[in-house]
Design an enzyme around this catalytic site. Structure first.
Site, mmCIF file in Angstrom:
data_model
loop_
_atom_site.group_PDB
_atom_site.id
_atom_site.type_symbol
_atom_site.label_atom_id
_atom_site.label_comp_id
_atom_site.label_asym_id
_atom_site.label_seq_id
_atom_site.Cartn_x
_atom_site.Cartn_y
_atom_site.Cartn_z
ATOM 1 N N ASP A 1 20.571 54.046 95.336
ATOM 2 C CA ASP A 1 20.805 53.754 93.916
ATOM 3 C C ASP A 1 19.447 53.386 93.276
ATOM 4 O O ASP A 1 18.407 53.398 93.949
ATOM 5 C CB ASP A 1 21.840 52.613 93.851
ATOM 6 C CG ASP A 1 22.436 52.409 92.476
ATOM 7 O OD1 ASP A 1 22.382 53.336 91.654
ATOM 8 O OD2 ASP A 1 22.964 51.298 92.220
ATOM 9 N N HIS A 2 19.457 53.008 92.004
ATOM 10 C CA HIS A 2 18.228 52.706 91.238
ATOM 11 C C HIS A 2 16.992 52.408 92.083
ATOM 12 O O HIS A 2 16.914 51.342 92.705
ATOM 13 C CB HIS A 2 18.453 51.459 90.367
ATOM 14 C CG HIS A 2 19.500 51.622 89.335
ATOM 15 N ND1 HIS A 2 19.278 52.265 88.144
ATOM 16 C CD2 HIS A 2 20.796 51.238 89.319
ATOM 17 C CE1 HIS A 2 20.390 52.260 87.426
ATOM 18 N NE2 HIS A 2 21.337 51.648 88.123
ATOM 19 N N ASP B 1 14.866 56.126 89.151
ATOM 20 C CA ASP B 1 15.118 55.513 87.852
ATOM 21 C C ASP B 1 13.783 55.160 87.207
ATOM 22 O O ASP B 1 13.231 54.087 87.449
ATOM 23 C CB ASP B 1 15.997 54.276 88.003
ATOM 24 C CG ASP B 1 16.248 53.602 86.653
ATOM 25 O OD1 ASP B 1 15.764 54.140 85.628
ATOM 26 O OD2 ASP B 1 16.908 52.556 86.627
ATOM 27 N N GLU C 1 17.949 58.880 85.378
ATOM 28 C CA GLU C 1 18.538 58.149 84.254
ATOM 29 C C GLU C 1 17.699 58.298 83.003
ATOM 30 O O GLU C 1 16.473 58.251 83.048
ATOM 31 C CB GLU C 1 18.661 56.660 84.618
ATOM 32 C CG GLU C 1 19.249 55.819 83.489
ATOM 33 C CD GLU C 1 19.591 54.405 83.943
ATOM 34 O OE1 GLU C 1 20.083 54.240 85.081
ATOM 35 O OE2 GLU C 1 19.368 53.475 83.157
ATOM 36 N N ASN D 1 29.888 53.993 89.429
ATOM 37 C CA ASN D 1 29.223 52.983 90.260
ATOM 38 C C ASN D 1 29.920 51.621 90.167
ATOM 39 O O ASN D 1 30.240 51.165 89.072
ATOM 40 C CB ASN D 1 27.777 52.797 89.797
ATOM 41 C CG ASN D 1 26.875 53.919 90.246
ATOM 42 O OD1 ASN D 1 27.339 54.974 90.666
ATOM 43 N ND2 ASN D 1 25.581 53.700 90.168
ATOM 44 N N VAL D 2 30.085 51.000 91.314
ATOM 45 C CA VAL D 2 30.709 49.670 91.372
ATOM 46 C C VAL D 2 29.911 48.805 92.347
ATOM 47 O O VAL D 2 29.714 49.196 93.497
ATOM 48 C CB VAL D 2 32.164 49.755 91.883
ATOM 49 C CG1 VAL D 2 32.769 48.365 92.005
ATOM 50 C CG2 VAL D 2 33.021 50.633 90.972
ATOM 51 N N THR E 1 29.089 44.683 91.522
ATOM 52 C CA THR E 1 29.341 43.237 91.384
ATOM 53 C C THR E 1 30.751 42.826 91.820
ATOM 54 O O THR E 1 30.918 41.785 92.467
ATOM 55 C CB THR E 1 29.118 42.812 89.915
ATOM 56 O OG1 THR E 1 27.856 43.330 89.493
ATOM 57 C CG2 THR E 1 29.133 41.315 89.758
HETATM 58 P P1 13P Z 1 28.319 46.780 88.433
HETATM 59 O O1 13P Z 1 27.605 45.739 89.231
HETATM 60 O O2 13P Z 1 28.553 46.363 87.023
HETATM 61 O O3 13P Z 1 29.541 47.291 89.098
HETATM 62 O O4 13P Z 1 27.290 48.015 88.300
HETATM 63 C C1 13P Z 1 26.979 48.738 89.435
HETATM 64 C C2 13P Z 1 26.010 49.825 89.176
HETATM 65 O O5 13P Z 1 26.066 50.517 88.182
HETATM 66 C C3 13P Z 1 25.012 50.079 90.225
HETATM 67 O O6 13P Z 1 24.117 51.078 89.872
#
Ligand code: 13P
Length: 302
Positions: free
Chosen positions: A89-90, A111, A141, A241-242, A244
């Site tokens: 991810d990022h 990113d 992005e 994306n999830v 948190t």
């Molecule tokens: P959340 O933490 O809001 O689920 O976002 C996750 C995210 O987009 C990771 O790139």
């Protein structure tokens, strides 16, 4: 070498876009959380993306290799055959991106959205050339997402994706998947119903009919919002994306513990840890069933 059994996002996402569902991309964050997330996908016969960002690797003190090993071990233990991508991810540092590719990630995100447009194009193009030569897909992005936990930006400013710029960006970089900024935020929402700019998403889709689109910031988003983004005419988002919500479920079930490193989580009392991990599994199940609606879709990819 790419993790055996892993797919790129260009293999995993088109059936979702065509089939009216999305694939959840879970930031497991802790090594121990990989297994419950994958178990939810296996039990529900769902495709899944396991991901971690450059900043998360630092927070939880993991290397890309540690994360890959956790995914490989969970796949072995669960006899997992569901379609799966291992995604970075990022990330903005080419050292980390190259390291993840070397460790076996099937997909990476560059990113450079904090950079001016031309610099974002240049850096993304370089990563696309490097990754594609190795059979790895690339997410990029344009525009910036708001954040409530500083996952991505140091502040909470938002900069929405401009559709015409998105078209130019994808044409010039050759990226496979585009993360769009249309009003979602990383972290927990301060309002109950975040305002999402669906007209902007529709305009992006009109100019980019063949590009795979991702929505970041899934935690706390109302399910109806996710469904509307997926069901966009012409093909909506196919990756959600999830992050948190998974970590919050873990820490709440463990009695409200504070964030710790991955090794510190491993060292917790086993009964307490087991409670936390079943909360993570339940959270992942809920997102797969009610959010992205990918349950039962595993066979469509093959
Ligand atoms: P959340 O933490 O809001 O689920 O976002 C996750 C995210 O987009 C990771 O790139």
């Amino acid at each position: 070498m790419k993790l055996p059994g892993s797919l790129t996002l260009t293999e995993l996402l088109p059936p979702a876009q065509q089939g009216g569902y999305a694939v959840a991309a879970f930031s497991a964050r802790y090594r121990a959380c990989v297994r419950p997330v994958l178990k939810a996908a296996v039990d529900l016969n769902s495709p899944v993306i396991l991901e971690i960002s450059q900043r998360e690797l630092g927070w939880f003190q993991l290397t890309p290799r540690d994360f890959r090993d956790a995914v490989e071990q969970a796949m072995r233990e669960l006899h997992a055959t569901v379609p799966l991508a291992l995604h970075l991810d990022h990330s903005w540092d080419t050292g980390v991106i190259h390291g993840a590719i070397e460790a076996g990630f099937s997909s990476v995100m560059i990113d450079a959205s904090a950079q001016p447009f031309e610099e974002n194009v240049k850096q993304t193009r370089q990563v696309v050339e490097y990754a594609h030569a190795r059979g790895v897909s690339v997410e990029a992005e344009l525009g910036r997402l708001t954040t409530t936990d500083q996952l991505e930006t140091e502040g909470d400013e938002a900069l929405y994706t401009v559709p015409e710029e998105a078209q130019q960006f994808v044409e010039r970089t050759g990226c496979d998947v585009l993360a769009v900024s249309i009003g979602t935020a990383h972290g927990v929402y301060m309002v109950r119903d975040p305002k999402i700019d669906f007209d902007r998403l529709a305009a992006i889709r009109r100019l980019l009919p063949d590009t795979l689109l991702v929505l970041h910031g899934g935690s706390g988003l109302p399910a109806a919002t996710v469904h509307r983004a997926i069901e966009l005419p012409g093909g909506g988002i196919s990756k959600m994306n999830v992050a948190t919500d998974l970590e919050n479920a873990l820490l709440a079930a463990m009695g409200g513990l504070k964030r710790m490193t991955s090794a510190e989580l491993d060292a917790q009392d086993p009964a307490l840890l087991a409670r936390g991990l079943s909360a993570v599994e339940a959270e992942a199940r809920d997102k797969i069933q009610n959010f992205v609606r990918s349950a039962g879709r595993a066979e469509r990819v093959h």
